[in-house]
Design an enzyme around this catalytic site. Structure first.
Site, PDB file in Angstrom:
ATOM      1  N   GLU A   1       0.131  -1.088   5.584  1.00 10.22           N
ATOM      2  CA  GLU A   1       1.065  -0.874   6.551  1.00 10.22           C
ATOM      3  C   GLU A   1       1.063   0.473   6.776  1.00 10.22           C
ATOM      4  O   GLU A   1       1.168   0.692   8.145  1.00 10.22           O
ATOM      5  CB  GLU A   1       2.659  -1.069   5.861  1.00 10.22           C
ATOM      6  CG  GLU A   1       3.900  -0.751   6.831  1.00 10.22           C
ATOM      7  CD  GLU A   1       4.171   0.627   6.711  1.00 10.22           C
ATOM      8  OE1 GLU A   1       5.375   0.915   7.535  1.00 10.22           O
ATOM      9  OE2 GLU A   1       3.724   1.540   6.009  1.00 10.22           O
TER      10      GLU A   1
ATOM     11  N   ASP B   1       0.860  -1.145   0.038  1.00  5.87           N
ATOM     12  CA  ASP B   1      -0.150   0.040  -0.051  1.00  5.87           C
ATOM     13  C   ASP B   1       0.573   1.123   0.102  1.00  5.87           C
ATOM     14  O   ASP B   1       2.025   1.199   0.256  1.00  5.87           O
ATOM     15  CB  ASP B   1      -1.094  -0.054   1.000  1.00  5.87           C
ATOM     16  CG  ASP B   1      -0.102   0.076   2.317  1.00  5.87           C
ATOM     17  OD1 ASP B   1       0.704  -0.829   2.463  1.00  5.87           O
ATOM     18  OD2 ASP B   1      -0.686   0.680   3.516  1.00  5.87           O
TER      19      ASP B   1
END
Length: 487
Positions: free
Chosen positions: A146, A79
């Site tokens: 994350e 991400d």
């Protein structure tokens, strides 16, 4: 535009990065990029699967003569932080990142670039598809989410990974080798308030704070950068104290891990005081711009009269408590490390302040390399916001990564760096949240290290990655893999 990126060296990294950046990959919406990575691994004929949370794992056997070396887990997150300039029309859920070359830097057109951690992902992809790079058995771990909770790392179960060494490719200075990081916790304050009809005989305004640099709320927190939420609160507090300004709406900041760059507020002032209010506002505006002139040379504070007045404003009691609460809440560095010179130990970022339709929400990210200090500051914030009448919740608590200066893989990296670049690397701990500490809970015997290329302005539209640094990082990574010890 992105075709120029594909001509950069090393070609394998930049082409994979361009492919990755064509796939929308916001945190908590990683379905498309997970499918992309699954297709990539399967196309190479490699063992490819997802765990129960959605992390992608791809395994590749060692090259000839290196089959008996220790298994290396290469780890990066899929991400990316989504931030854009206010004047850019861009949908992160649908559009790919538009990149361009600027001297030695790759940048994006008015948005975050996704080099954090896309360059790490692209590097692992280049290793997985390589046919001429000697390496031990490799295990790629691509985690999800994350940036907004580390839920991918949190949910990774013990026994899934086979690696004995973990190389985390998620730091942002190419002369640093990271052996520790801060933990973090989300602090969220909420309350309801009564809305009141807008009084008669008022002038309505919009206040705008923008032009701030923003940046990573961990790695950049020590730089003294402006926080749009604190600046806006200061403007509103003094205006309320002197001229009985009434607040209708506030919309400031966004993601917890980004220092807020912009804030907007709608207010009303009694017509009898508009001239004095405007003069006082301009004086305070000049003071703030002057104070931050060195660190924030592009700061802009605007005041514009609205043609259409808002319908509702906050009740006075709730407004007073909100402004005092945000004023009192700590933002920025709270304590420096006594163990590591120059390291921020504990900090807080007041990332989001939203006031609208009878609801207040304040979002913070509190970090520390010492868990007890992190919770101490979190409780100080809790007490502050509770005095302002808010309910306070703690979420997303994750541990730091305790440094191990005797790490065997650290010795390999230091030796390789010195041999390649004829200088000593900086062995550091950072104030960002890396996934190593979380992964270490279920894999306590895994020897972990983190390093990466030079990336500036992460978590802001000024994010950029150095082209020459990526080339250096690639040569370093290949040399590390050549020297992994035997089992």
């Amino acid at each position: 535009m992105n075709e120029a990126i594909r001509q950069l060296e090393p070609l394998s990294i930049w082409n994979n990065f361009a492919d990755l950046n064509s796939v929308p990959r916001p945190s908590k919406k990683e379905d498309k990029v997970v499918r992309f990575m699954m297709n990539f691994g399967n196309s190479l004929g490699l063992e490819t699967f997802t765990d129960r949370i959605g992390n992608v794992i791809i395994r590749k056997p060692g090259t000839k003569g290196m089959e008996n070396r220790k298994i290396v887990t290469l780890q990066s997150h899929l991400d990316m932080v989504h931030q854009k300039n206010a004047d850019i029309d861009f949908d992160f859920d649908r559009h790919g990142i538009q990149m361009f070359v600027d001297g030695d830097w790759v940048r994006a057109e008015g948005t975050t670039l996704g080099a954090d951690n896309g360059i790490g992902v692209a590097t692992i992809m280049a290793l997985l598809e390589s046919t001429d790079i000697p390496h031990p058995p490799l295990e790629a771990l691509f985690t999800i989410d994350e940036e907004t909770g580390m839920t991918g790392a949190m949910a990774l179960e013990g026994g899934v990974l086979h690696g004995e060494i973990l190389l985390n490719l998620d730091t942002e200075e190419d002369d640093e080798i990271d052996i520790g990081c801060a933990g973090g916790i989300d602090v969220t304050a909420t309350r309801e308030y009564n809305e009141k009809p807008v009084p008669r005989g008022i002038t309505a305004y919009e206040i705008e704070v923008n032009g701030l640099q923003g940046g990573h709320s961990g790695m950049d927190i020590h730089k003294g950068l402006g926080n749009a939420n604190k600046i806006m609160n200061r403007l509103l507090y003094h205006s309320s104290e002197q001229y009985h300004v009434r607040i209708s709406e506030i919309d400031g900041g966004g993601l917890r891990n980004a220092i807020p760059r912009e804030s907007f507020a709608k207010i009303v002032v009694d017509k009898s005081q508009t001239r004095d209010f405007e003069i006082s506002f301009q004086e305070l505006q000049r003071d703030i711009v002057k104070e931050l002139g060195i660190t924030e040379p592009n700061l802009q504070i605007g005041l514009e009269e609205l043609k259409t007045s808002p319908k509702k404003v906050m009740g006075l009691g709730a407004q007073e408590k909100l402004l005092k609460g945000v004023y009192a809440a700590h933002n920025g560095v709270y304590a420096m490390s006594a163990a590591i010179d120059g390291l921020t130990e504990t900090s807080n970022n007041i990332a989001k302040v939203e006031v609208k339709n009878g609801q207040i929400q304040i979002g913070c990210l509190t970090r520390s390399s010492i868990d007890s200090a992190k919770m101490d500051l979190a409780h100080a914030l809790k007490a502050t916001f509770e005095l302002a009448g808010c309910k306070v919740a703690f979420n997303g608590n994750y541990p730091g990564w305790r440094p191990n200066p005797n790490s065997e893989i650290l010795k390999v990296l230091v030796k390789k760096y010195k041999n390649l670049f004829n200088e000593e690397p900086e062995v550091v701990a950072c104030h960002a949240g890396l996934e190593c500490g979380i992964l270490g809970r279920n894999y306590p015997n895994m020897d972990m290290i983190s390093y990466g290329p030079t990336i500036k302005g992460a978590h802001s539209p000024d994010e950029r990655v150095s082209i020459s640094s990526v080339k250096k990082f690639w040569s370093f990574t290949k040399e590390i893999l050549r020297d992994i010890p035997k089992k």
